[in-house]
Structures are given as structure tokens and as C-alpha cells.
Design a protein around this motif. Structure first.
Motif, PDB file in Angstrom:
ATOM      1  N   TYR A   5       0.815  -1.199   0.000  1.00  0.00           N
ATOM      2  CA  TYR A   5       0.000   0.000   0.000  1.00  0.00           C
ATOM      3  C   TYR A   5       0.854   1.258   0.000  1.00  0.00           C
ATOM      4  O   TYR A   5       1.982   1.274   0.504  1.00  0.00           O
ATOM      5  CB  TYR A   5      -0.907   0.031   1.227  1.00  0.00           C
ATOM      6  CG  TYR A   5      -1.906  -1.099   1.293  1.00  0.00           C
ATOM      7  CD1 TYR A   5      -2.874  -1.244   0.313  1.00  0.00           C
ATOM      8  CD2 TYR A   5      -1.881  -2.010   2.347  1.00  0.00           C
ATOM      9  CE1 TYR A   5      -3.792  -2.280   0.371  1.00  0.00           C
ATOM     10  CE2 TYR A   5      -2.801  -3.047   2.412  1.00  0.00           C
ATOM     11  CZ  TYR A   5      -3.761  -3.177   1.423  1.00  0.00           C
ATOM     12  OH  TYR A   5      -4.654  -4.203   1.483  1.00  0.00           O
ATOM     13  N   ARG A  41       0.380   4.165   3.930  1.00  0.00           N
ATOM     14  CA  ARG A  41      -0.234   3.531   5.096  1.00  0.00           C
ATOM     15  C   ARG A  41       0.847   3.033   6.047  1.00  0.00           C
ATOM     16  O   ARG A  41       2.002   2.814   5.657  1.00  0.00           O
ATOM     17  CB  ARG A  41      -1.119   2.352   4.676  1.00  0.00           C
ATOM     18  CG  ARG A  41      -2.284   2.740   3.792  1.00  0.00           C
ATOM     19  CD  ARG A  41      -3.248   1.574   3.682  1.00  0.00           C
ATOM     20  NE  ARG A  41      -4.229   1.748   2.638  1.00  0.00           N
ATOM     21  CZ  ARG A  41      -5.181   0.863   2.364  1.00  0.00           C
ATOM     22  NH1 ARG A  41      -5.263  -0.264   3.053  1.00  0.00           N
ATOM     23  NH2 ARG A  41      -6.042   1.090   1.389  1.00  0.00           N
ATOM     24  N   GLY A  53     -10.205  -3.877  -2.281  1.00  0.00           N
ATOM     25  CA  GLY A  53     -10.987  -2.665  -2.482  1.00  0.00           C
ATOM     26  C   GLY A  53     -12.430  -2.844  -2.063  1.00  0.00           C
ATOM     27  O   GLY A  53     -12.919  -3.964  -1.905  1.00  0.00           O
ATOM     28  N   GLU A  95     -11.492  -3.467  -9.333  1.00  0.00           N
ATOM     29  CA  GLU A  95     -10.360  -3.140  -8.474  1.00  0.00           C
ATOM     30  C   GLU A  95      -9.028  -3.561  -9.093  1.00  0.00           C
ATOM     31  O   GLU A  95      -8.030  -2.834  -9.007  1.00  0.00           O
ATOM     32  CB  GLU A  95     -10.532  -3.785  -7.093  1.00  0.00           C
ATOM     33  CG  GLU A  95     -11.578  -3.111  -6.224  1.00  0.00           C
ATOM     34  CD  GLU A  95     -11.169  -1.712  -5.789  1.00  0.00           C
ATOM     35  OE1 GLU A  95      -9.969  -1.379  -5.861  1.00  0.00           O
ATOM     36  OE2 GLU A  95     -12.055  -0.949  -5.382  1.00  0.00           O
ATOM     37  N   GLU A  99      -6.232  -0.739 -10.003  1.00  0.00           N
ATOM     38  CA  GLU A  99      -4.990  -0.672  -9.226  1.00  0.00           C
ATOM     39  C   GLU A  99      -3.762  -1.131  -9.995  1.00  0.00           C
ATOM     40  O   GLU A  99      -2.662  -0.623  -9.748  1.00  0.00           O
ATOM     41  CB  GLU A  99      -5.147  -1.475  -7.934  1.00  0.00           C
ATOM     42  CG  GLU A  99      -6.196  -0.876  -7.002  1.00  0.00           C
ATOM     43  CD  GLU A  99      -6.135  -1.439  -5.602  1.00  0.00           C
ATOM     44  OE1 GLU A  99      -5.240  -2.274  -5.325  1.00  0.00           O
ATOM     45  OE2 GLU A  99      -6.980  -1.058  -4.780  1.00  0.00           O
ATOM     46  N   GLU A 147      -1.413   2.037  -9.966  1.00  0.00           N
ATOM     47  CA  GLU A 147      -2.149   3.197  -9.467  1.00  0.00           C
ATOM     48  C   GLU A 147      -1.393   3.715  -8.246  1.00  0.00           C
ATOM     49  O   GLU A 147      -1.532   3.202  -7.138  1.00  0.00           O
ATOM     50  CB  GLU A 147      -3.578   2.791  -9.087  1.00  0.00           C
ATOM     51  CG  GLU A 147      -4.395   3.843  -8.337  1.00  0.00           C
ATOM     52  CD  GLU A 147      -4.352   5.212  -8.982  1.00  0.00           C
ATOM     53  OE1 GLU A 147      -3.720   6.109  -8.385  1.00  0.00           O
ATOM     54  OE2 GLU A 147      -4.936   5.370 -10.072  1.00  0.00           O
ATOM     55  N   GLU A 185      -1.480   6.296  -6.316  1.00  0.00           N
ATOM     56  CA  GLU A 185      -2.127   6.856  -5.134  1.00  0.00           C
ATOM     57  C   GLU A 185      -2.561   5.748  -4.176  1.00  0.00           C
ATOM     58  O   GLU A 185      -2.710   5.981  -2.978  1.00  0.00           O
ATOM     59  CB  GLU A 185      -3.338   7.706  -5.531  1.00  0.00           C
ATOM     60  CG  GLU A 185      -2.973   9.005  -6.239  1.00  0.00           C
ATOM     61  CD  GLU A 185      -4.172   9.892  -6.461  1.00  0.00           C
ATOM     62  OE1 GLU A 185      -5.283   9.509  -6.027  1.00  0.00           O
ATOM     63  OE2 GLU A 185      -4.012  10.958  -7.072  1.00  0.00           O
ATOM     64  N   GLU A 186      -2.779   4.538  -4.707  1.00  0.00           N
ATOM     65  CA  GLU A 186      -3.224   3.412  -3.891  1.00  0.00           C
ATOM     66  C   GLU A 186      -2.073   2.487  -3.500  1.00  0.00           C
ATOM     67  O   GLU A 186      -2.036   1.974  -2.381  1.00  0.00           O
ATOM     68  CB  GLU A 186      -4.282   2.600  -4.658  1.00  0.00           C
ATOM     69  CG  GLU A 186      -5.589   3.330  -4.884  1.00  0.00           C
ATOM     70  CD  GLU A 186      -6.416   3.457  -3.618  1.00  0.00           C
ATOM     71  OE1 GLU A 186      -6.214   2.643  -2.692  1.00  0.00           O
ATOM     72  OE2 GLU A 186      -7.252   4.360  -3.545  1.00  0.00           O
TER      73      GLU A 186
END
Length: 278
Positions: A167, A170, A180, A195, A199, A239, A241-242
Motif C-alpha cells: 500500500y 499507510r 478494495g 479493483e 490498481e 495506481e 495513489e493506492e
């Protein structure tokens, strides 16, 4: 997994009752819980008798076997001797397992009560119902029940390898699987496809449901799926941001599961041992 507390049994039926002297009291302060440790390191929670002389409101939560647990909300009190506040993340490793499960499940209910002190429709203070676990607005009649968010855990396999990721942004820095939340209007299978595409930019096929898990750390009901990459192009479009990273790993590269509490890690272990391969 964290909810596997057998042979003991969890009873979540709501009862409108006050604690007796043996009732265990769960007191939270934001993301912290009031707790103590025995000499062997095992955790335990205060009983009603520990709060003698204190003013506190109590709400029944659940029972494990014959032991009942209550949410304690202090009005005027002093922290009992030998007890202190710790972050609820310690329940990932705490023992005995049934008390770790009780502690984090109680925190999930605590957060729900905290977020529904006032009516979201008209702003009036909510009242707690005496027949079921629900809060009701005395002004407009708005009724609110605990909300559980469905989510998916996805083990994507291809040519004997497993897609694992980490992640972004986090505290949890270990490898995990694609995951997700389900969105309004879609099936849980459609969530899997969406998802994975969002991702890592991949299509999947041959979805096989594995099992589910309540995950009180995020108030989520997790549903695990194994599936295969659809096609031979396994290039990942991250992705960012994730996810911080994602890649394909052989069984030998999958890390050992030290905590043994999460559906994600159990699925990774099943792949590692060759017990679940499509």
C-alpha cells in the motif's frame, strides 16, 4: 484468522442489560483501549468492580461463551490501578486470541456509536434503542443501524506466480493482495474486476470464491477470491495513489504469515504451500 476463537463462541445478539460484577468493561479513547497485561504477557480488561465509585455509562456489546462485554463511557472517573491506554493495533498480536477479537470488535462498535451521537438528518441528539442495536432520532424518527462495508481481497495468479502489492501512504508496509470496497450498484464479482483494473491495469478471469472474514480494524466484511490473469500480457500499470509497488512472485518469495489473523495473509499462505492454485 482473528475471528477464529474456537472452541469458544462469539454471540453478537443485543441485550438491554446492565453489567454484573463479572462483566468486562471496554473503555476506549479514540484509537486507544484501556487494558492491562498479566505476567505472561496476556491481556485482560477491567471488570465492573474496577470502577467502584466512578460515574460511567454502560452499553451491552456481545458475549464470548458466558463472558459478557460492555462499552464503558466515563463521566467522572479515575483510571484503575494497573490499567493504561494502548493503541488498538496491538490486538493484531495480543493473546489470548478471543480477547484480542473482543477488543477490536468492541472498538468497531465504539466508533459507530461515536459517529452517530447526533442525527445526520436534523442534528438532534440520538437516543439508543432498548430492543435492538440501533440509534433513533426523537425528532425526525431517523433510525441508524451499524453499517458494515463489503470489500474484496483478490489473489491474482499467472504462470505459477502470485500478484502481491504494498500500500501507498499507510502504516502497514508488508506485502498484501489487491483489495478494495464494493461500490453502489455493482456485484461483488464486478468489484473484483474493477479493483484489479484500477490498481494494476489488468484483466482477470475464472473467479473462485474462497471465504469471508469480518475485519473490525476497518469495519469491513472481506470476501476473498482467487482468479487468473486474462491473457498473457502481465505488465502492471500501477495506481500510485493506492499502491507503492506491485509485482509477480513465486511461492518461495511469498513471506511467512507471522500474525495469522488476516484473510489476505491466509490466502497468500495457501498459494505459497501450493494448496490453492488455478
Amino acid at each position: 484468522m482473528i475471528q477464529d476463537i474456537g472452541p469458544k463462541k462469539y454471540y453478537n445478539e443485543y441485550h438491554d442489560k446492565a453489567p454484573d460484577e463479572k462483566g468486562r468493561i471496554l473503555v476506549y479513547r479514540g484509537s486507544e483501549v484501556l487494558i492491562s497485561h498479566k505476567e505472561d504477557g496476556q491481556i485482560f480488561f477491567p471488570a465492573l468492580s474496577d470502577f467502584s465509585g466512578c460515574e460511567m455509562n454502560y452499553t451491552y456489546l456481545f458475549a464470548i461463551n458466558e463472558e459478557e462485554f460492555y462499552l464503558g463511557e466515563p463521566v467522572e472517573w479515575t483510571i484503575p490501578e494497573t490499567y493504561h491506554f494502548e493503541h488498538v493495533r496491538q490486538f493484531r498480536l495480543a493473546r489470548p486470541r478471543e480477547l484480542a477479537f473482543a477488543g477490536i470488535t468492541g472498538h468497531q462498535l465504539y466508533e459507530w456509536y461515536q459517529r452517530h451521537i447526533y442525527c445526520g438528518a436534523c442534528g438532534v441528539r440520538m437516543h439508543r434503542d432498548h430492543k435492538e442495536r440501533m440509534v433513533k432520532c426523537p425528532s425526525c424518527g431517523n433510525m441508524v443501524y451499524p453499517v458494515i462495508s463489503p470489500a474484496v481481497i483478490i489473489a491474482v495468479t499467472h504462470n505459477g506466480k502470485l500478484l502481491m502489492s504494498k500500500y501507498a501512504g499507510r502504516e502497514y508496509k508488508k506485502y498484501a493482495l489487491i483489495a478494495g470496497f464494493n461500490e453502489i450498484g455493482e456485484t461483488i464479482e464486478e468489484t473484483v474486476h474493477r479493483e484489479v483494473m484500477e490498481e494494476v491495469g489488468l484483466k482477470v478471469k475464472n473467479l473462485k470464491y474462497y471465504k469471508s472474514q469480518p475485519w473490525p480494524f476497518t469495519g469491513t466484511l472481506l470476501m476473498g477470491f482467487f482468479c487468473e490473469l486474462d491473457g498473457e500480457d502481465d505488465r502492471i500499470t500501477l495506481e500510485e495513489e493506492e499502491l507503492a509497488e506491485a509485482g509477480w512472485y513465486s511461492p518461495e518469495e511469498v513471506p511467512e504469515d507471522e500474525e495469522r489473523i488476516a484473510l489476505t495473509r491466509e490466502m497468500m499462505t495457501r498459494f505459497k504451500k501450493g494448496e490453492y492454485m488455478l
